[in-house]
Scaffold this motif. Sequence first.
Motif: not given
Lengths: 451, 728, 324
Positions: A70-71, A74, A82-83, B508, B513, B515, B546
């Motif tokens: 995710p970082e 972005q 994301q993830g 986040i 840091g 998610q 999430q």
Amino acid sequence: MSMTFLWTDLMVWFLVAVLIIWGWVISRSPQVKKIWHTIFKSKIAMASSIVLLFYLSFTLLDSVHVRFSPESEQGTQGVQYQGEMVSLLDLMFVHNIESTERTYSAPFATHEYAKSIVVDDKGVTRQVNLPLKHVSQSDSFLKESLFALLIGACISFLLIRAHMFWRKKKGEKVKEGLESPLPWRTAYLTLAVLVTAFTWLYLLSFSYHVLGTDKVGGDVLYQSLKSIRTGVLIGILTTLIMLPVAIILGVSAGLFGGWVDDVIQYLYTTLSSIPGVLLIAAGVLSMQMLMDNNPQWFETTLERSDIRLVFLIIILGITSWTGLCRLLRAETLKISQVEFVTAAKAFGVGKWTIIRRHIIPNLMHIILISIVLDFSGLVLAEAVLSYVGVGIDPTMFSWGNMINQARLEMAREPMVWWSLFSAFIFMFILVLAANLFSDRVQKVLDPRNKT
Amino acid sequence: MDIMYKLMLTTLFMSVLSVTLHAGVWNNPHNSQEVAKETLFAAFTTPPKRLDPVISYNANEWAIIGQIYEPPLQYNYLKRPYVLEPLTLTKMPEITYLDKEGKSVGENDPAVVFSEYRLLLRSDIKYQNHPAFVKDEKGNLLYGNLSAEGLEKIHNLKDFKKSATRTLTALDYAYAIKRMAVRDNHSPILDAMSEYIIGLKVFSENISKIAREKKEKREALDLQAYTIEGVKVLDTYTLSIKIHGKYPQFLFWLSMNFFAPVPWEADLFYQQEGLISKNLTLNWFPVGTGAYYLAENDPSREMVLRANLNFHEEVYPDLTEEERKGANIAKEMLEDAGKKLPFVKEVIYSLEKESIPLWNKFLQGYYDASGISSEAFDQAVQISSTGTMGLSGELKEKNIVLKGAVQPSIFYMAFNMEDPVVGGYSVSAKKLRQAISIAQNEEEYISIFMNERGIAAQGPIPPGIFGYEEGEKGTDTVVYDWKNGKRVRKSLEVAKKLLAEAGYPNGISSKTGKQLKLHYDATATGPDDRALMDWRREQFAKLGIQLVIRSTDYNRFQHKVRKAKVQLFSWGWDADYPDPENFLFLLYGGNAVVNTQGAGINSSNYQNPKFDALFDEIKTMQNTPERKEKIEEMLKIAREDAPWVWGFHPKSLTLSQQWFKNVLPNAMANNTLKYKRIDAKLRVEKQKAWNQPLILPLILLFLFILVSGYLLHKIYQNRQRSVIRKED
Amino acid sequence: MFAYILKRILYAVPILIGVNLITFMLFFMVNSPDDMARAQLGAKQVTPQMIEAWKVDKGYDKPLFLNEKAEGLQQITDTLFVQESLKLFSFDFGYSDANRNIGAEIKTRMGPSLAIALPTFMIALITNISLALLMVLFRGSVLDTSMMIVAVMIMSISGLFYIIAGQVLFSKMWHWVPISGYLSGWEGVKFIILPVLIGVFAGIGSGVRWYRSIFLEQINQDYVRTARAKGLSELKVLFGHVLRNGMLPILTGVVVVIPTLFMGSLIMESFFGIPGLGSYTIDAINAQDFGIVKAMVFLGSVLYIVGLILTDISYTLFDPRVKL
């Protein structure tokens, strides 16, 4: 971005590796090679194996997963994943995943299927079919179709040319594919049809929802394609799991006799006397509990549903080995009475050698036939299990889930038919191809047909 | 050969002709004679599990036993807001407030320790005819001690030759409360009632022990010999119930089946082992005083209610013109006012597990009423230019009638307030919950999954219940803005800002840091659930959160909630009675799951001392402006803390055929069948008109078979000839 | 013969014990008695006291396999498994968790199950065999191949699709039969037609192929060739020799199925609202009613074993070479 593997991915790639090794092994034995040659002589077998390969390639495409951290990325990717893990197939269809509509829309539609309530500026309430968010209203369907078909034809032409060139290089005579005993022409034709059809669907999916959208506006084409993996996995991995069990137990029961035979016979009679659906239901429910108690096993919904799929495959494997085991036991008994085997025994040849030299090769046809026969049955069974509520995870794409959902959609008026239709067509082609292929395999391999 | 074909063709045509002339229907799923009578055809989707008045706590069970058993009070069928009226009583119960010494004091006197409810029964109420009431010369039950031979021919209640009735007395109501106290009868309200009715707790412990001993000794348990301290039979028609403190909601309980009378004869009759082994139990064959009795009970197929011949005098209610307008009730609803109940002579409930057959049979006229599934909605309903719902197309042509009402229920998504991430009362935790609340677009949910059949909730109290407010005053200002006279959900930007302030910019965590990942427990097993879960995930993804969904079956889900092993989950609540206390207690700290070893009803474990203090006050108040003010204050606190995403209140829409009269949705009353009426003649006519079979495909099919048979025959002959020729 | 049957029946006992063992293990792995109590006691407000009382009432407070509190042999016998299994062996199915006598329930539900399963079975048998004979009669022709392809296509379609399509077409659009429901007696025939037709049709694909292969095997035998050489017509050869000799392999496949017909069809019964044992089983799974599940599993296993024994017996009756 990094590569990740789900459990089923590992199993698929393991299977592919096994298949390649196996292919390499048979290619060394002229006898076996000849049998396969006979199988593929049939036009139907050739065409259906191309279809099967086509499906398999989608499975493989859908079995390579990557994860975007995710970082670093972005904003470049949609928030949804994301993830989350995405497969190569997902990447191909990013445009479809991101362009979800609000609710139902028919294939190639430009407006929603159902009317919604709208209050306009004057305060008047009306029911209108809202325009779809991600379908441009101005595209020319005909022009795009022609373009797509042309591209599809080009691609298939290139593929066929490449294959013909490769065959030429290998020394086969290529003249319109006629002199070769294998019906390459049928194969090329099938391939061309499949590739063109897919290219057409794919290119048009950029500007339309080719097979419509479902209740929450998800693209049905994408769902049907994602379901391929589920169907194929259930079909082949289950056999992969039950095969070793069935072979080991069946052969040892037939060969060793005595108490070993008794125990194994007891085992499979007991298991097969329990009504199948009940056994599967109990199995699936208990593994679900196992998963509920261990939420730390999976980080994402995808991993969760994947583990559920693995469990389902294992349970199906456990419940379906008994039939093959019984066949193998009987056949082993028969073979071990045959003269050359008794002679080998008398000469003091070791048991393992006997199994390897005499028994396994003579069981090969039964095993092969049962693999191809079971495949289609398992793909169909998935749908029924979903109906009973013990199928794969409801969050996962599968034809069973689609059909199950479509049950309710058929009651709508006007009918929402495209989900059922797509699931039906995709499933039908796969199962039909598998059945036709297994027909041929059976015909060639079954010694009873050799009269 | 040719002659045979001709013969077959003629018979075929003859049969087709006769069928066309006959013009009957082929697809009638009911007995055709029943259709012509004043019989109501209804469906049930899940078979009721128990029909025992002390146990039944489900709508599908109430639909049956509500017609059979009569508790002391009932809700008026027509009046809105819901009003209680006496059913088997001569007047509403007399309430006296007592102090410690048992002296009568004023209602608002702080010295009130007990309240006594005095119930005066009507003397003209009789039970349905039942073999349990038959007595021999000595006054013993004739069928109370059946021998093995006597049982042999008994398979059904009809197999008993004699049946009798008797008058309802106060003893029967007392007996029912005593039955509730027996633990092995598994009454769901026993633990709640033990808190109120004096002596019930002690009695329950004792009687449960006795009951178990008797069961081991295989003896019948006759509860007549025992008494509860707080429940006294003053004379044949007077019952007194004494409860702790003040509990105005107790009257509502008196309108529920738990307080319906149970005759001791029936209880003893059904305790015989021989009958139990034949599935003849009180659980399956109720004995009541209501307008109907259960004539047949085969929950795997159908259940039949028939009008009770001994039913007491009761007439269809009337309204004054003012009341009628206030409750927005059509004039034709009053056509039958003053006529004797019941109208419908028989009700046949058939099991319909799948929604498609149910819906199609309704359209074919074979069911008299139906709900609308969300699948059928587009077909059925049209919204007019003024925004009201009407019927469309086919249904309009069939003169089907649509009735709708918002239900006194709420479906919410709760945060577990004990959870370290989403729970707690710190500012950042509050902001996280508020952000999530804003992001859950309930309006879209209602539009997609409910076909607009619901309204977004602004708090726990649904419309129609005291304390609910319309308009700006009733708006949850944490989630909504009031703009130009309309409620507008706050924008996603606001939610994102709140989320950032809570320490999760863009989802986040600023600490780790990573998610933010939340776990959502759901009971998703149906075919429609994937869409639902996808939607739910999307609502969180909008904030960059999430969502991991753990779906299980309902039992396991309950188990997890009761152990507080959840983070986020969805649940719902249907009103037991039309009082705000019945909703606000879902958020009362004293009812929190963690405080009550899983027994509490407050599954989100919300506890705010201010809220709890106010709840204690409003609990026993009458519906005064002061009470309203306090409730509003409570709502404000709860909205700020946001322990729930308020979700929505569903709207029920029912369709009824043109021949089905006096249909009015009433969310509180269960015994509404007696008010309904059927025009059977019209029904027969319409069913015939709507269900003419299409014969053309059948003819084509026959022709196809004939032609292919003929062709095959020809081919075979050719082949045979060619074989012979070859061999020649 | 009788000695043989006796032996087989005795042999069934350990199998049935095994079946019970598996059922109990799987079921109690899934369901704690607490869950079962909650499922039975209803949805709203279930207190821990109620759950405790329910477990004691139904006997689920006993340990599953080993009772450590008891003495001696009772450690094993005073357990849920032994107590419940013993009852099953005497065909006492006991009471369901919702307090219904399961035995009585099974008796009443067997009729509807058979009303669907038996006609389906018979009609399917006749249709499949006649179609297969037809294919064999025209073997190698275009008719044979096209029928074969159709058979494969029929096989390749999910059974759920047939049901949905059948209901929409015949009931909703053409008004031929009721969509679902059941009545006993002659008036019930209209309810049975559609499920039976669908059941037969869905099975045609695999059935026809199987019978065809059996008949083809026979037709290549020497005696058939001799018969044909004698100048018998194809039809006579087919019915007189091929069908008669094909009966034995058909028998082995068919007899084993007959007893399990009693169990009904899960899917068909649920879709058509038929109050048979199939829908009973599905409902029990959904309601997690262990009493019913264990009874149905047991019954299913017994019927399966009966089928196996019947197959062996029918062998001796039809094939004089086989002796038991």
